[in-house]
Structure formats: structure tokens, C-alpha cells
Enzyme design. Structure first.
Site, short mmCIF file in Angstrom:
data_model
loop_
_atom_site.label_atom_id
_atom_site.label_comp_id
_atom_site.label_asym_id
_atom_site.label_seq_id
_atom_site.Cartn_x
_atom_site.Cartn_y
_atom_site.Cartn_z
N GLU A 81 0.81 -1.20 0.00
CA GLU A 81 0.00 0.00 0.00
C GLU A 81 0.85 1.26 0.00
O GLU A 81 1.89 1.31 0.64
CB GLU A 81 -0.84 0.04 1.28
CG GLU A 81 -1.72 -1.16 1.43
CD GLU A 81 -2.35 -1.19 2.81
OE1 GLU A 81 -2.83 -2.26 3.19
OE2 GLU A 81 -2.34 -0.17 3.50
N CYS A 106 3.97 -5.52 16.35
CA CYS A 106 3.30 -4.59 17.29
C CYS A 106 1.82 -4.98 17.38
O CYS A 106 1.18 -5.24 16.35
CB CYS A 106 3.46 -3.15 16.82
SG CYS A 106 5.19 -2.66 16.66
N CYS A 109 -1.05 -3.13 15.28
CA CYS A 109 -0.79 -2.83 13.87
C CYS A 109 -1.23 -3.96 12.94
O CYS A 109 -0.84 -5.12 13.15
CB CYS A 109 0.70 -2.55 13.70
SG CYS A 109 1.20 -2.31 12.00
N GLU A 161 9.24 -2.12 8.36
CA GLU A 161 10.17 -1.41 9.24
C GLU A 161 11.40 -0.97 8.41
O GLU A 161 12.21 -1.82 8.01
CB GLU A 161 10.55 -2.34 10.40
CG GLU A 161 11.71 -1.89 11.24
CD GLU A 161 11.59 -0.45 11.76
OE1 GLU A 161 10.54 -0.06 12.29
OE2 GLU A 161 12.58 0.29 11.61
N SER A 192 10.36 6.58 9.67
CA SER A 192 9.80 6.21 10.96
C SER A 192 10.26 4.80 11.35
O SER A 192 10.20 3.88 10.54
CB SER A 192 8.27 6.25 10.86
OG SER A 192 7.68 5.74 12.03
N SER A 215 8.49 5.55 16.78
CA SER A 215 7.19 5.09 17.30
C SER A 215 7.39 4.70 18.76
O SER A 215 7.88 3.62 19.07
CB SER A 215 6.70 3.88 16.50
OG SER A 215 6.46 4.26 15.18
N LEU A 216 7.02 5.61 19.65
CA LEU A 216 7.24 5.36 21.08
C LEU A 216 6.00 4.69 21.69
O LEU A 216 6.08 3.63 22.27
CB LEU A 216 7.56 6.67 21.79
CG LEU A 216 8.14 6.50 23.19
CD1 LEU A 216 9.60 6.06 23.10
CD2 LEU A 216 8.03 7.79 24.00
N HIS A 217 4.89 5.39 21.60
CA HIS A 217 3.57 4.87 21.97
C HIS A 217 3.35 4.59 23.46
O HIS A 217 2.22 4.34 23.87
CB HIS A 217 3.19 3.63 21.15
CG HIS A 217 3.23 3.84 19.66
ND1 HIS A 217 2.97 5.04 19.06
CD2 HIS A 217 3.52 2.99 18.64
CE1 HIS A 217 3.09 4.91 17.74
NE2 HIS A 217 3.43 3.69 17.47
N ASN A 291 -6.46 4.24 14.24
CA ASN A 291 -7.38 3.68 13.26
C ASN A 291 -7.66 2.25 13.72
O ASN A 291 -6.80 1.39 13.58
CB ASN A 291 -6.66 3.61 11.90
CG ASN A 291 -7.30 4.51 10.89
OD1 ASN A 291 -8.53 4.56 10.76
ND2 ASN A 291 -6.47 5.21 10.15
N1 SAH Z 1 7.52 0.37 11.13
C1 SAH Z 1 7.68 1.74 11.27
C2 SAH Z 1 7.01 2.56 10.18
C3 SAH Z 1 5.66 2.14 9.70
S1 SAH Z 1 4.32 2.32 10.81
C4 SAH Z 1 7.20 2.19 12.64
O1 SAH Z 1 6.58 1.41 13.34
O2 SAH Z 1 7.50 3.33 13.02
C5 SAH Z 1 4.02 4.07 10.82
C6 SAH Z 1 3.27 4.54 12.04
O3 SAH Z 1 1.89 4.11 12.01
C7 SAH Z 1 3.85 4.01 13.34
O4 SAH Z 1 3.98 5.04 14.29
C8 SAH Z 1 2.82 3.00 13.76
O5 SAH Z 1 2.88 2.75 15.12
C9 SAH Z 1 1.55 3.65 13.30
N2 SAH Z 1 0.37 2.74 13.24
C10 SAH Z 1 0.35 1.41 13.15
N3 SAH Z 1 -0.92 0.94 13.17
C11 SAH Z 1 -1.72 2.03 13.24
C12 SAH Z 1 -3.14 2.22 13.30
N4 SAH Z 1 -3.97 1.20 13.24
N5 SAH Z 1 -3.61 3.49 13.42
C13 SAH Z 1 -2.76 4.54 13.44
N6 SAH Z 1 -1.43 4.43 13.38
C14 SAH Z 1 -0.90 3.18 13.28
FE1 SF4 Z 2 3.54 -2.08 12.31
FE2 SF4 Z 2 5.71 -0.46 12.38
FE3 SF4 Z 2 5.24 -2.23 14.36
FE4 SF4 Z 2 5.94 -3.09 11.93
S1 SF4 Z 2 7.18 -1.88 13.34
S2 SF4 Z 2 4.36 -3.99 13.23
S3 SF4 Z 2 4.88 -1.61 10.63
S4 SF4 Z 2 3.99 -0.45 13.81
#
Ligand code: SAH
Ligand code: SF4
Length: 345
Positions: A81, A106, A109, A161, A192, A215-217, A291
Site C-alpha cells: 500500500e 506490534c 498494527c 520497518e 519512521s 514510534s514510542l507509543h 485507526n
Molecule cells: N515500522 C515503522 C514505520 C511504519 S508504521 C514504525 O513502526 O514506526 C508508521 C506509524 O503508524 C507508526 O507510528 C505505527 O505505530 C503507526 N500505526 C500502526 N498501526 C496504526 C493504526 N492502526 N492506526 C494509526 N497508526 C498506526
Molecule cells: Fe507495524 Fe511499524 Fe510495528 Fe511493523 S514496526 S508492526 S509496521 S507499527
């Protein structure tokens, strides 16, 4: 599209030929080798035989038309995508994938649920930007404007990633940055990562002005570990140390992505812990609305507002990711996983 044999076809030819062909493809966005009239005919035939410029994609346009999502089919049938987000100020940001799936797992995700199928090649990452470059060029032609119909920003925030496909991601960054091709400033490109420190260290040495997003979260190992398996390998102390070193070296503020998950990480106490963990001079926060794709729910509006205010009171710069793409499942991996029927819906 298939350009994997491009080098082979051009081998032995003078160097300017490669530049010329690449320029047709990645600067002028020509879609057909037959239109490259300044190339010798036999070369055009050979290119047609060994390569393909056709991008196979399904398009999804959001209700208010600010977001276009492309589900691109690769030569081996895998699907990835890419998303175009059009901002009111004229910026056109393309969000690209760098892997088919992702091995990082994660919990929130959709891409993480797929596991990793494979890395994308450099051309497969570029193909995504090219798709929207062509799209905007056509639109510009129809409306007889060109300047405002260009890709202005690229973010590596799609499936996968980036630090696990480092060389192809950096190769893409260089092509995007190159004045002979896309000519997108490094400051308009963001990478990212979920926090793979070898990659962050390498990026610090590149001497590039790209933006780093992390991506800390969650602000504690306990909470982060529960939703991001990567935290077991690189706990917050090591991660933040690496990011501080990165800042020292590169001198650019780091964006902290923070997914607002209801009842998980959105309280005043989380703000206190964030403020202890991060320096406001080195980091700024980007609050992301979730989302829904799985077992989590997005934070409620008033909670997000309060969270933002509390962080601002602590002196942090806080941005909020505008929710693009309502109605087209714009979160990364949502369409591709749906196709594979592993969508948790
Ligand atoms: N793998 C990398 C880059 C791709 S994900 C990373 O994790 O940073 C890009 C961003 O989208 C990340 O911050 C991820 O945590 C976030 N993300 C993943 N699933 C999501 C969702 N369902 N809604 C909103 N953001 C999401
Ligand atoms: Fe999703 Fe990024 Fe985590 Fe991979 S590293 S599972 S793309 S949030």
C-alpha cells in the site's frame, strides 16, 4: 512495473544513457518506453522486452478526496500500500511501504499481524512515489497547472520497518533527493522506526537532513513492552540514549509518534512519565489517532485534548496527525491484510 533488469540492459552503454533513461522515468514520469524518442530504437525495444513501466494498482479515494490510497500489485503477486495525502497548504505527501508485511509484531498494527514476507527492492519503493507523481502530473495537465501538482514530501510510514531494509530505503532517499530525478529536499523526507538502534546509529552517520520519527507509543518499559515486542530487545533507556546521541550528532529535533490508545497510554500520569523520559529541546510529539484494526480502541476526543494540553504545559511542542482517509482504511496494512483475510475485523 519491473525495472530489476534495467542495469543489465544498459550495461556497456555510455553512462549518459542510464541517466537519460532514468530521467525519462523518474523526472519526466514517462509511462511508455515508446515515448522515449531520443533513445535508439533497438534500445527501446530491448527495454520493452526486459522491463515494464506499467504500474498495476487499485485506487481508493476518500470521501472528501484529500486521500488516495493505492494497492499496488508487485510482479510476484504480492500487494503493498501507498497513500497520497493532500494538504490544504499545497503539500502532497506520499506514505510508502518498505516491506511486504513486517516482522516486528506490534499488537495494534494490521501489518504486524501479517509477519514478514519480504523486503521491497529499491525500485519497488520508488514505484510507489512514481505512481502518485504520475497521478499528480496527469491531474495537473488536466487542470493546466503543474507546479502545485507534484509530490512534495515522502514519509516511510507505510507497511514495514525501514531499518530492516536499510540499504534500499537509503537508496530510495538518495533517488528522491537527487536533483536529476524527483528533487525532493531531504528535509521533506521522514523515516519512521519502531526503535531499532543499529539503524538509528547508521542514519546518524549519513550526513543527511532527513527527519527521524520514532514510534514510542508508551513512556514505560512495562507498557511499551506489552504492545511492542521490540522493547524487550531495546528497552527505553537504550533507545532514548541512542536518540539523544542522534540529536547531538545531527542537530535536528526527533519526532515522537504517540498512538492514543484508550485506557492504555492516555492519562496524566503518562504525560508525567513522558516528561521525565524526553527532553523538550530534542523531541516533539505527534499524537496519532488510532485507526481501529484490532483489540484496541482510540482514546476519546476530550482525553486527547487534555493529554495535548498537559504536554504543552510541560513545554513540549505537540502536533496532532490529522486523520486522513476516512472510509478507505488508511491505516498501514489495513487493505493488504484485508486481502489476505487476516484482518481482525
Ligand atoms: N515500522 C515503522 C514505520 C511504519 S508504521 C514504525 O513502526 O514506526 C508508521 C506509524 O503508524 C507508526 O507510528 C505505527 O505505530 C503507526 N500505526 C500502526 N498501526 C496504526 C493504526 N492502526 N492506526 C494509526 N497508526 C498506526
Ligand atoms: Fe507495524 Fe511499524 Fe510495528 Fe511493523 S514496526 S508492526 S509496521 S507499527
Amino acid at each position: 512495473m519491473n525495472l530489476e533488469k534495467l542495469k543489465e540492459v544498459l550495461e556497456g552503454m555510455p553512462a549518459f544513457r542510464e541517466k537519460q533513461v532514468m530521467g525519462f522515468i523518474f523526472k519526466n514520469f514517462v509511462e511508455d518506453f515508446d515515448e522515449m524518442l531520443s533513445l535508439p530504437k533497438d534500445l527501446r525495444e530491448k527495454l520493452k522486452e526486459k522491463c515494464s513501466l506499467k504500474i498495476t494498482a487499485e485506487e481508493f479515494i476518500s470521501d472528501n478526496k484529500d486521500t488516495v490510497k493505492a494497492l499496488i500489485s508487485l510482479v510476484d503477486g504480492e500487494k503493498i500500500e501507498a497513500v497520497l495525502m493532500r494538504h490544504e497548504d499545497g503539500r502532497n505527501t506520499v506514505c510508502v511501504s518498505c516491506q511486504v508485511g513486517c516482522p516486528m509484531g506490534c499488537a495494534f498494527c494490521a501489518t504486524g499481524k501479517m509477519g514478514l514476507t519480504r523486503n521491497l527492492t529499491l525500485f519497488e519503493i520508488l514505484e510507489q512515489v512514481l505512481f502518485f507523481a504520475r497521478y499528480l502530473k496527469k491531474e495537473g495537465k488536466e487542470m493546466q497547472v503543474r507546479q502545485s501538482r507534484m509530490v512534495t514530501n515522502v514519509v516511510f510510514m507505510g507497511m514495514g520497518e525501514p531499518m530492516l531494509n536499510y540499504d534500499n530505503v537509503m537508496g530510495t532517499v538518495r533517488m528522491l533527493n537527487d536533483k536529476n530525478y524527483f528533487n525532493i529536499g531531504a528535509r521533506h523526507i521522514s523515516i519512521s522506526t519502531c526503535g531499532l538502534i543499529e539503524g538509528i546509529k547508521k542514519l546518524a552517520e549519513e550526513g543527511l537532513q532527513v527527519n527521524l520519527a520514532i514510534s514510542l507509543h508508551s513512556p514505560t518499559d512495562e507498557k511499551r513492552g506489552a504492545i511492542m515486542p521490540v522493547n524487550a530487545k531495546y528497552p527505553l533507556k537504550v533507545l532514548v540514549e541512542t536518540l539523544n546521541d542522534y540529536y547531538e550528532k545531527v542537530g535536528r529535533k526527533i519526532m515522537v509518534e504517540y498512538l492514543m490508545l484508550g485506557g492504555v497510554n492516555d492519562t496524566g500520569e503518562d504525560v508525567e512519565q513522558l516528561a521525565k523520559l524526553l527532553s523538550k529541546e530534542r523531541f516533539f510529539l505527534n499524537l496519532i489517532l488510532y485507526n481501529p484494526t484490532g483489540n484496541f480502541s482510540p482514546s476519546r476526543g476530550p482525553n486527547v485534548k487534555k493529554f495535548k494540553e498537559l504536554l504543552e504545559k510541560k513545554g513540549f511542542t505537540v502536533t496532532q496527525r490529522y486523520r486522513f482517509g476516512r472510509g478507505i482504511k488508511a491505516a498501514c496494512g489495513q487493505l493488504a491484510t484485508e486481502d489476505k483475510e487476516v484482518s481482525p475485523h
